[in-house]
Design an enzyme around this catalytic site. Structure first.
Site, PDB file in Angstrom:
ATOM      1  N   PRO A 204      -2.727  -4.247  -6.165  1.00  0.00           N
ATOM      2  CA  PRO A 204      -3.060  -3.001  -6.053  1.00  0.00           C
ATOM      3  C   PRO A 204      -3.888  -2.198  -7.138  1.00  0.00           C
ATOM      4  O   PRO A 204      -3.670  -2.193  -8.257  1.00  0.00           O
ATOM      5  CB  PRO A 204      -1.517  -2.158  -6.333  1.00  0.00           C
ATOM      6  CG  PRO A 204      -1.019  -3.268  -7.086  1.00  0.00           C
ATOM      7  CD  PRO A 204      -1.708  -4.551  -7.012  1.00  0.00           C
TER       8      PRO A 204
ATOM      9  N   GLY B 225       0.654  -1.101   0.021  1.00  0.00           N
ATOM     10  CA  GLY B 225       0.038  -0.016   0.046  1.00  0.00           C
ATOM     11  C   GLY B 225       0.899   1.173   0.165  1.00  0.00           C
ATOM     12  O   GLY B 225       2.005   1.229   0.609  1.00  0.00           O
TER      13      GLY B 225
ATOM     14  N   ARG C 126      -8.980  -5.289   3.609  1.00  0.00           N
ATOM     15  CA  ARG C 126      -9.025  -4.159   4.466  1.00  0.00           C
ATOM     16  C   ARG C 126     -10.099  -4.250   5.602  1.00  0.00           C
ATOM     17  O   ARG C 126     -11.355  -4.397   4.853  1.00  0.00           O
ATOM     18  CB  ARG C 126      -9.000  -2.782   3.577  1.00  0.00           C
ATOM     19  CG  ARG C 126      -7.586  -2.341   3.153  1.00  0.00           C
ATOM     20  CD  ARG C 126      -6.582  -2.346   4.233  1.00  0.00           C
ATOM     21  NE  ARG C 126      -5.187  -1.875   3.684  1.00  0.00           N
ATOM     22  CZ  ARG C 126      -4.178  -2.892   3.505  1.00  0.00           C
ATOM     23  NH1 ARG C 126      -4.404  -4.106   3.673  1.00  0.00           N
ATOM     24  NH2 ARG C 126      -3.176  -2.573   3.005  1.00  0.00           N
TER      25      ARG C 126
ATOM     26  N   HIS D  40      -3.563  -8.104  11.937  1.00  0.00           N
ATOM     27  CA  HIS D  40      -3.144  -7.870  10.671  1.00  0.00           C
ATOM     28  C   HIS D  40      -1.730  -8.546  10.475  1.00  0.00           C
ATOM     29  O   HIS D  40      -0.444  -7.696  10.238  1.00  0.00           O
ATOM     30  CB  HIS D  40      -3.038  -6.171  10.584  1.00  0.00           C
ATOM     31  CG  HIS D  40      -2.961  -5.979   9.075  1.00  0.00           C
ATOM     32  ND1 HIS D  40      -3.641  -4.673   8.557  1.00  0.00           N
ATOM     33  CD2 HIS D  40      -2.485  -6.434   7.982  1.00  0.00           C
ATOM     34  CE1 HIS D  40      -3.602  -4.469   7.484  1.00  0.00           C
ATOM     35  NE2 HIS D  40      -2.851  -5.558   6.955  1.00  0.00           N
TER      36      HIS D  40
ATOM     37  N   SER E 143       0.999 -11.121   6.093  1.00  0.00           N
ATOM     38  CA  SER E 143       2.063 -11.510   5.291  1.00  0.00           C
ATOM     39  C   SER E 143       3.149 -11.606   6.388  1.00  0.00           C
ATOM     40  O   SER E 143       4.441 -11.539   5.751  1.00  0.00           O
ATOM     41  CB  SER E 143       2.241 -10.326   4.482  1.00  0.00           C
ATOM     42  OG  SER E 143       2.639  -9.167   5.004  1.00  0.00           O
TER      43      SER E 143
ATOM     44  N   ASP F 296      -8.267 -10.652   9.600  1.00  0.00           N
ATOM     45  CA  ASP F 296      -6.978 -10.355   9.947  1.00  0.00           C
ATOM     46  C   ASP F 296      -6.753  -8.657   9.858  1.00  0.00           C
ATOM     47  O   ASP F 296      -5.737  -8.303  10.466  1.00  0.00           O
ATOM     48  CB  ASP F 296      -5.943 -10.760   8.786  1.00  0.00           C
ATOM     49  CG  ASP F 296      -4.473 -10.615   9.183  1.00  0.00           C
ATOM     50  OD1 ASP F 296      -4.048 -10.697  10.331  1.00  0.00           O
ATOM     51  OD2 ASP F 296      -3.546 -10.230   8.404  1.00  0.00           O
TER      52      ASP F 296
END
Lengths: 346, 346
Positions: B187, B95, B258, B307, B310, B282
């Site tokens: 993205p 992001g 998100r 979160h 990754s 998450d």
């Protein structure tokens, strides 16, 4: 209406006799397979807890079949209390440690059980535990519950653990299975009765060496080691201190087999001292007597779940359905859909 | 040695000038890629927490490159404080909401970022969350921690949840992806700047319809719905009360995209009232200000993780390596390994 032993000493000898099946555990959506039949009397334990022994003894009298779970001991007292009508014991389990097979053999009572059906559900939970242990899900789950997220300073390597999917660093991560590929496979011949049975694997698929006294390659090479071995003295502490010390510091141990296969004291030390990265346990030695004071429950790199490996609705419904069908076939004198061949075990 | 603006107003105009890179986040094993070069001065934030804004402003003066994470705002003040040497902003993230692209465009500063690399790690965590939500792992994990196992009465359907692997009941369980297959894909063009950008998908793979105002089939058919959509106003509350009411009572919602995509209030009600089976999150609206008083954290059928999608060591190391390489190429005037083409976004 219960069978009447004054009219018949054995239901087996008189096809007109009504059969009684005592259901000691929750069969869920499969119960109607028995209850809806007009030719059979069904007596059901309806409380949402383990069936009382006294209730079993009271209701088993005159029964042709009994449905049990692993918590319900089927022993000489129960069989003799049931009387000569008893033809079948149907257990909703892959294990049969709760059943005295010698007594059943003496009375020519058949055993139905539920192997294989639960394999996929257990595999799901094994994958879940491997991911939870490597990615520190127990720790991060508690982190949110304990209100630590709002004041957390993110950094790129916070909460990180080894990646299970392939990466450029590790394009083919090795995964060890202490079960299918290499060693023991449930349902193995009952190890508590015949400790040499694992040398005699003729009726089973795969290879069944005797106790693997050392397996350094398995320990050294595995990024994830799935322990799926059955319990009993032949597999006790296969994963011990010596084994754990050979494992990689980034490796993860998953136990979906039996708690006794892994030495809990050694594993707690391996985690605390970083011999291995993490552990995901669905089974633990001395379960269910495992609480917050247990060194593995308190260890942040260990996820302990309460033996829910096969606890998937579809799998348990299939197990319940097979259990009902085994019971029904048993009392009607038909071949059981899945019978335990215990002739080699007694 | 820092670059000396009294000798040169711009490092870009003088190849003899030493470049300075300010590293505001932990690059772990990738830091030596910068630090070991004799032709570059590297200033590194070394504390294990988010880099101080004041430290950034003090050290950015004269820098040719800056390495940041999503918590470090790159705005007009920072860029103007850096001065004319600044050529590249390299962020360890997919992001770029923390970067003022308009200011960077005005100063012709390039942006390096880390898309795609984290896909497999996020997929691992999505599978983990789906399993945890369906198999009630949060509940059962707390059950052991809270000392409830020793007094537990096992019954065949205790702790059961829907099975994710195939069963005879459900040989092909449908899985919905609110991302690749059907809708938005990160993205995506920055939705907060151009709400119509999702109609213009030419530079991206897959199809990018405008906001899907209704997607009843996705809600009705999915046994597991993975929400992987980016944030911003075009995706806000795509999963709302109306959507959740269409879902199956045995379905599971996973959000790795998100938090803003899912209406938390509606989801808490959906779980409490059984519209759906469970949720694995998450990301949550208003994170990280999410604690035990949050209705989703207190909900037994919801697993909330902080979160960490990754947060796999290999993935973060690859992200850090790419971030270092982007910064290095940027200050040396070479093509960035992975540059953000923000020409359509400003």
């Amino acid at each position: 209406m219960p069978s009447n032993s004054s009219l018949s000493t054995s239901a087996a000898s008189n096809p007109q006799t009504r059969h009684k099946i005592v259901v000691c555990t929750d069969l869920g959506p499969a119960l109607p397979l028995l209850r809806d039949r007009r030719d059979i009397d069904v007596v059901t334990w309806t409380e949402n807890r383990c069936c009382d022994r006294n209730w079993m003894l009271q209701n088993i009298v005159g029964a042709s079949g009994v449905v049990v779970c692993f918590q319900n001991a089927v022993d000489r007292e129960l069989v003799e209390t049931a009387g000569p009508n008893l033809r079948v014991v149907s257990t909703i389990s892959v294990g049969y440690e709760h059943i005295d097979l010698n007594v059943l053999a003496q009375h020519n009572i058949r055993v139905g059980y539920t192997p294989d059906i639960l394999t996929d559900a257990v595999a799901d939970s094994a994958v879940m535990l491997a991911l939870m242990a490597s990615r520190r899900a127990g720790h991060s789950y508690a982190f949110v519950k304990n209100n630590e997220w709002p004041t957390f300073h993110w950094t790129p390597f916070a909460f990180c653990g080894p990646q299970l999917s392939t990466t450029t660093f590790s394009p083919t991560p090795p995964c060890g299975l202490w079960n299918h590929t290499l060693h023991l496979h449930p349902p193995a011949p009952a190890p508590s009765r015949n400790p040499h049975a694992t040398n005699n694997s003729a009726p089973l698929t795969g290879s069944y060496p005797s106790r693997p006294s050392t397996s350094p390659a398995l320990a050294r090479d595995s990024d994830v080691l799935f322990v799926l071995a059955p319990g009993g003295p032949t597999t006790r502490h296969l994963v011990d201190e010596a084994f754990l010390r050979l494992m990689k510091p980034t490796s993860v141990l998953v136990n979906n087999g039996r708690g006794s296969v892994v030495d809990s004291t050694a594993l707690a030390r391996a985690l605390a001292e970083g011999w291995i990265w993490g552990a995901g346990l669905d089974v633990v030695e001395e379960e269910p007597h495992v609480g917050p004071e247990h060194p593995l429950v308190g260890e942040p790199r260990c996820v302990v779940l309460p033996h829910i490996g096969s606890a998937a609705l579809e799998t348990r419904a299939e197990m319940a359905t097979l259990t009902a069908r085994n019971a029904l076939a048993g009392v009607l004198g038909q071949p059981l859909p899945v019978a335990l061949d215990y002739s080699t075990l007694v």
